[in-house]
Design an enzyme around this catalytic site. Sequence first.
Site, short mmCIF file in Angstrom:
data_model
loop_
_atom_site.label_atom_id
_atom_site.label_comp_id
_atom_site.label_asym_id
_atom_site.label_seq_id
_atom_site.Cartn_x
_atom_site.Cartn_y
_atom_site.Cartn_z
N HIS A 142 2.69 150.88 -17.00
CA HIS A 142 3.07 150.38 -15.67
C HIS A 142 4.56 150.03 -15.66
O HIS A 142 5.15 149.74 -16.71
CB HIS A 142 2.29 149.10 -15.35
CG HIS A 142 0.83 149.31 -15.05
ND1 HIS A 142 -0.18 148.65 -15.72
CD2 HIS A 142 0.23 150.11 -14.14
CE1 HIS A 142 -1.34 149.03 -15.23
NE2 HIS A 142 -1.14 149.91 -14.26
N CYS A 190 -0.63 140.86 -16.49
CA CYS A 190 -1.84 141.55 -16.01
C CYS A 190 -3.06 140.67 -15.86
O CYS A 190 -3.97 141.02 -15.13
CB CYS A 190 -2.23 142.69 -16.95
SG CYS A 190 -1.19 143.00 -18.28
C1 CIR Z 1 -5.70 150.02 -18.07
O1 CIR Z 1 -5.35 151.00 -18.71
O2 CIR Z 1 -5.83 150.05 -16.86
C2 CIR Z 1 -5.99 148.74 -18.82
N1 CIR Z 1 -6.56 149.04 -20.10
C3 CIR Z 1 -4.75 147.91 -18.98
C4 CIR Z 1 -4.20 147.41 -17.68
C5 CIR Z 1 -3.07 146.46 -17.87
N2 CIR Z 1 -2.60 146.02 -16.60
C6 CIR Z 1 -1.32 145.72 -16.37
O3 CIR Z 1 -0.47 145.87 -17.22
N3 CIR Z 1 -1.01 145.33 -15.14
#
Ligand code: CIR
Length: 259
Positions: free
Chosen positions: A159, A246
Amino acid sequence: MIAVTRPVSDTLAECELTHRAREPIDVPRARAQHAAYERTLTSLGCTLVRVAAAPELPDAVFVEDAAVVLDTIAVVTRLGAPSRRSESEPVAAALAGYRTLSRMEAPATLDGGDVLRLGRTLFVGRSSRTNEAGIEQLRSMAATDGCRVVPVDFAGCLHLKSAATALHHDRVLVNPRYVPAAAFPGVQAVCVDEREPDAANALRVADTIVFPSEFPWTRDRIEACGMRVVVTECGELAKAEGAVTCCSLVFEARQAPPL
Ligand code: CIR
């Protein structure tokens, strides 16, 4: 301040992964780290609003991706990973008492982790999760809240906020190998230490920076700017490609205006 969070799921080890190799995740340890993170938010003045656990959704703990909370509206996103789409409605329900909801619709996809706010500008990463339709829908919704949208290209991480986050409205923490500091004109850039490529994700709560304990070199650089840092362990959630922004949606409490 409100901090929306959601428990670590039993199935966390089955999470989506894009830039990391899969490795075993100690779920009880991830839960302990998440609980400490929640305590940190509480100690900084946040009231926790916990969304119900979703044991069947591996990535549910990463609530940041399900919504973008602005001053008067909350944009309910359509998450880029199909496995994560059903995460957003329970998060939306938690936000409904505080903001007017604005829902994204297909073909838009956008993860909140791609939205970096600096003042009244939303920098939005073009990523494997966030498409042009998502950026355009966010642009028109954000305009009603007085914010403009600036798309940003980046590479090498999941991201935009894995590459850069706000330390202040005019200061970013950035990994220049993932995104050039020039993408954020007019703001001061603090670069991560080269030994810590995953250290660009910091969470600002009031005037304090919540930061992973795993990155002491970069922490020194943030403190050298005169900023207060509190550290929290993120090792297990990092294996799921998550970090400090997150796991929460932090915003000023305010009732949504009556319909
Ligand atoms: C994903 O790949 O969507 C999750 N394993 C990790 C998401 C992390 N979210 C973020 O950095 N905003």
